[in-house]
Enzyme design. Sequence first.
Site, mmCIF file in Angstrom:
data_model
loop_
_atom_site.group_PDB
_atom_site.id
_atom_site.type_symbol
_atom_site.label_atom_id
_atom_site.label_comp_id
_atom_site.label_asym_id
_atom_site.label_seq_id
_atom_site.Cartn_x
_atom_site.Cartn_y
_atom_site.Cartn_z
ATOM 1 N N ASN A 1 6.407 96.955 12.783
ATOM 2 C CA ASN A 1 6.842 96.223 11.589
ATOM 3 C C ASN A 1 7.107 94.744 11.843
ATOM 4 O O ASN A 1 7.323 93.986 10.893
ATOM 5 C CB ASN A 1 8.096 96.877 10.997
ATOM 6 C CG ASN A 1 9.249 96.939 11.995
ATOM 7 O OD1 ASN A 1 9.064 97.355 13.127
ATOM 8 N ND2 ASN A 1 10.423 96.549 11.575
ATOM 9 N N GLN B 1 4.516 101.146 7.878
ATOM 10 C CA GLN B 1 3.632 99.982 7.796
ATOM 11 C C GLN B 1 2.156 100.366 7.936
ATOM 12 O O GLN B 1 1.283 99.498 7.940
ATOM 13 C CB GLN B 1 3.995 98.961 8.886
ATOM 14 C CG GLN B 1 5.388 98.402 8.785
ATOM 15 C CD GLN B 1 5.602 97.529 7.552
ATOM 16 O OE1 GLN B 1 4.652 97.135 6.877
ATOM 17 N NE2 GLN B 1 6.860 97.223 7.247
ATOM 18 N N SER C 1 7.476 105.053 3.128
ATOM 19 C CA SER C 1 8.398 104.416 2.187
ATOM 20 C C SER C 1 7.630 103.856 1.000
ATOM 21 O O SER C 1 6.605 103.202 1.172
ATOM 22 C CB SER C 1 9.176 103.296 2.886
ATOM 23 O OG SER C 1 10.056 102.664 1.984
ATOM 24 N N THR D 1 20.727 115.399 -5.411
ATOM 25 C CA THR D 1 19.860 115.509 -6.580
ATOM 26 C C THR D 1 18.592 114.688 -6.390
ATOM 27 O O THR D 1 18.652 113.515 -6.035
ATOM 28 C CB THR D 1 20.601 115.034 -7.847
ATOM 29 O OG1 THR D 1 21.801 115.793 -7.994
ATOM 30 C CG2 THR D 1 19.724 115.203 -9.084
ATOM 31 N N CYS E 1 15.578 94.917 8.161
ATOM 32 C CA CYS E 1 16.690 95.784 8.543
ATOM 33 C C CYS E 1 17.499 95.214 9.700
ATOM 34 O O CYS E 1 18.582 95.700 10.006
ATOM 35 C CB CYS E 1 16.170 97.173 8.920
ATOM 36 S SG CYS E 1 15.486 98.085 7.525
#
Length: 379
Positions: free
Chosen positions: A151, A181, A201, A237, A328
Site C-alpha cells: 500500500n 490494493q 475493502s 447487524t 492508517c
Amino acid sequence: MEKIDPDKKRIYFDWAASAPPSQLSFASVFGNPSSQHSEGRFAKQCLEDARKRCAAFLNVPPQTLTFTSGGSESNSIALFSSLMRPGKGRVISSLAEHASIREGMETLEKMGKPCGRIAVDSAGRVTPVTFSKALTQYPDTRFVAIMSVNNETGAVSDIASITSCADGNKAPVHFHCDLVQAAGKISVDIQNWNIDSASISAHKIGGPRGIGLLYLRKPLEVFYSGGGQENGIRGGTENVQGAMALAQCLEALNDTQAQNKKAKARWNRLITSLLKINRCTIIPKERAIDDDRFSSYILQAAFNNIPGEVMARALDDLGFAVSTGSACSSSSPERPVLAAMGIDEKLRIEGIRISQGCSTTDEEIELLIDGITEVLKSL
C-alpha cells in the site's frame, strides 16, 4: 472546520487511501436481516444476493465470503484466529504489511503468541527466497500473512509462487493475503493462488467506507464473537446497503488488464518525467519504466531536502492531493515499510506517495508534473 473550496480545481492522487465514490444506485433496505418479518426477509435476500454477486466476480463459492467493516477488520479477524488454532504454531508476516497486520502482530506477541517476520527484498516484495528462509528459521510456522500489493510502494509479491514454497511442510500452514490494493488493479486468482483467507475493502474501489470482505476457504474459529451474524465469523447487524454497494462496485470494474495497460502508460509518463528531475528519487531507486514488480497505481518518490510533509502540503496548496504514506499510519513519522526495504532515513522522511485510479487522465499527470516543478522552484 476546514472546507474544500468548490471554485478551486482539485486533482486527486491519493486513491490508495480512498477512491472517489462511484455512482451507486439501489433500493433502500432498512430491515434487519435477522428479523423474521417481511422487511427482515427482504434485507436477508438482498444481503445474500450481494454475497453471490461478489463471489461471482471473485470466482469463489458464496459461502466463503464474510462481510466485514473493511480491510483492517478482515485482516484482524484472520490474524487473531491464530490464537484459537491448536498447538503452539507460530505466526509470521512480512515486514512490509499494513498496520492492521503489523500492529496486530505486536499485540499477539504481548499475549505470548510465537511470532516471526519475513524479510522483503530491496523492491519491497516477499519472494520465494525470503519466504523459504523464514520457513527454515521458523519451522513451527502455522499462520502466514503476506499482502499482494504493498500500500505504500505498489510492490507486487508473487503469491502463487510463495504459497507453493510451503507444500513440503509437515503441518498445514494457513495463508492470509491482504488484497486491498490488488482487487481491481491487478489480476487476482484466489483459487489458484492457494490462499486460505483474504481481505478486500470497498472504499478502495469507489465504494462506501465501513464495508469489506473476508474470504475464508474453510470456516475457522474466531477469537472474538457475538451475535452470531455472518455464520459466527463477524458479529453485529449486517451492513446490507454497504454489501449491495460493494457488489455493485466489483461488477462495475472494467477489464482489469485493459485498465492496467492504460494506468501503466500514465505511470510511465510520470516516472519518465520524475527521473529527469535532479532532486527526485524514485523509491526504490531500482524501479524502472514498465516494471512489472510494481502496481501501476502506486508510486513512492522523494525530493532532495524537502520533507514529505512539506512537499505534500505545498502540492495541496496548488490543488493536488498526495500523501506521505499509508493513511492508517499518517500520524506517525516512522516509515516501517521503507525501513524494511533498506531505504535510508533521509529518503524515508522525504518520501511521498502518489496513487492514481481508473479515472485518472493523461492531462492530470501532466498537471501534476507541472505542479511538482513549480514547487521545486520555490522550495
